[in-house]
Write an enzyme that holds these catalytic residues in place. Structure first.
Site, PDB file in Angstrom:
ATOM      1  N   GLY A 112      37.502  29.998  13.841  1.00 12.33           N
ATOM      2  CA  GLY A 112      36.123  29.740  14.233  1.00 12.33           C
ATOM      3  C   GLY A 112      35.308  31.012  14.246  1.00 12.33           C
ATOM      4  O   GLY A 112      35.747  32.065  13.790  1.00 12.33           O
TER       5      GLY A 112
ATOM      6  N   ASP B 260      27.903  24.424  22.101  1.00 10.48           N
ATOM      7  CA  ASP B 260      28.353  24.345  20.711  1.00 10.48           C
ATOM      8  C   ASP B 260      29.146  23.061  20.474  1.00 10.48           C
ATOM      9  O   ASP B 260      30.228  23.077  19.873  1.00 10.48           O
ATOM     10  CB  ASP B 260      29.192  25.568  20.325  1.00 10.48           C
ATOM     11  CG  ASP B 260      29.310  25.718  18.808  1.00 10.48           C
ATOM     12  OD1 ASP B 260      28.493  25.115  18.081  1.00 10.48           O
ATOM     13  OD2 ASP B 260      30.222  26.438  18.350  1.00 10.48           O
TER      14      ASP B 260
END
Length: 383
Positions: A48, A162
């Site tokens: 990520g 997020d």
């Protein structure tokens, strides 16, 4: 500044049964107790923005996900501090952590967490490739658990910041869902200035797109609405290649925000936008019905204060199917825990508790229609 000892541990390596094992001293996330931990890396899981994730196992056969995040002692590591707070069945649990130093003297934090088989993103991609819809039973089941996990975070005044399918873990065989990746999460305080360039673009709330630095946890609610729509569409509902295009896409589907809505999105932004009527969401979204569309509209409100709270959304009629007596997974298996509410959860909006708890768990009960009517009456009185 950090919630863990800044002194890196010294890993040791051993070879057992032909496998290379790493032995380190870790801290337990809850009790901060130090203890030895032995593991070996099974392989990569993903990468990520803020770190890489690997699958690891212990000598006794337990499996975990281990996330490696760059560490700078000058800055507070919110991910560790927030994950130590979180204790909920729909949020990934942090079990252990330690500070590591690689051969190049770079520091990193290792987070040892729950391991799940896949993500909602992978499920969506797989169904899109097969040209198969996600069964609506699972859309309801996943949305409900997502709402519950986010509602819990918001009760702690923590915004995830997020939420997207890649950060939603799924165990399809058991129907379980957990939120993960709290690298962007933050405990928000009223009136405090926060960074606006946060959250992945397709799931970014309009106030963030416009650069508003004074926002609240409802930015997550918008993202949940985007994920909800994506489970029907098998692609993001708003697909912009830049922030400007993203806002244009939102306007194309939802219509132009009114001056009053623009004031709430960003007080300093021009209010006289070119008027554009919304398209029909029912035509845009396949397989939606009145109940799913009603809930989606409540999640995707322009004005942050008009978005339905995630806890309240769990009581919407669209999710009543999950509260039916004797409901099981399509293969006959047990549902994951859906109604093991804590007192803290039930305190979020007590008037809805009679709707959220299935009839057999809260007997004697009135009929569904009268219960829902009572809750709506209370809501009107409170407003």
């Amino acid at each position: 500044m950090s919630d863990f000892n800044c002194t890196p541990v010294e890993p040791r390596s051993e070879v057992r049964d032909g496998h290379h094992w790493t032995i380190v001293t870790v801290k337990k996330a809850r009790k901060m107790q130090e203890l030895p931990f032995t593991y070996r890396v099974m392989g990569p899981i993903g990468k990520g923005t803020f770190g890489t994730v690997q699958k690891i196992c212990t000598p006794d056969g337990e499996h975990y996900a281990m996330k490696q995040v760059d560490f700078d002692p000058r800055y507070k590591n919110r991910e560790v501090s927030i994950m130590r707070i979180l204790d909920h069945p729909n949020c990934v649990r942090l079990h252990y952590y330690y500070l590591d130093r690689d051969p190049y003297m770079e520091l990193s934090v290792r987070l040892i967490m729950d391991l799940f088989p896949t993500s909602l993103s992978a499920v969506i991609v797989q169904n899109r490739r097969k040209r198969e819809d996600i069964p609506e039973f699972y859309i309801r089941l996943y949305l409900y658990q997502l709402l519950r996990g986010v509602a819990y975070m918001h009760s702690e005044e923590i915004a995830h910041r997020d939420i997207k399918p890649q950060n939603i873990l799924i165990d399809p065989a058991r129907g379980r869902l957990k939120l993960c990746d709290f690298g962007s999460a933050k405990q928000l305080k009223e009136g405090e200035i926060n960074i606006a360039y946060i959250c992945s673009r397709f799931y970014r709330a309009p106030e963030l797109i416009l650069g508003n630095v004074k926002y609240d946890c409802s930015i997550d609610t918008w993202a949940v609405g985007c994920v909800f729509a994506e489970m029907f569409l098998l692609r993001p509902i708003f697909l912009g290649e830049s922030s400007l295009e993203q806002f244009t896409e939102i306007i194309r589907i939802l219509g132009t925000p009114t001056p009053e809505q623009m004031e709430k999105l960003h007080p300093m932004f021009p209010k006289d936008l070119k008027k554009r009527s919304p398209i029909s969401l029912h035509k845009h979204l396949r397989r939606t019905n009145c109940q799913s569309l009603s809930l989606l509209i409540k999640l995707l409100q322009y004005a942050p204060d008009k978005r339905i709270r995630c806890w309240d959304a769990m009581a919407e009629p669209y999710l009543d199917e999950l509260r039916k007596p004797g409901l099981r997974l399509p293969d006959g298996g047990d549902l994951p825990p859906l109604f093991d509410f804590t007192v803290r959860e039930l305190d979020q909006n007590p008037v809805l508790n009679q709707l959220l708890i299935p009839r057999e768990r809260n007997s004697p009960r009135r009929g569904s229609a009268s219960r829902r009517g009572s809750a709506k009456k209370h809501e009107k009185k409170r407003a």
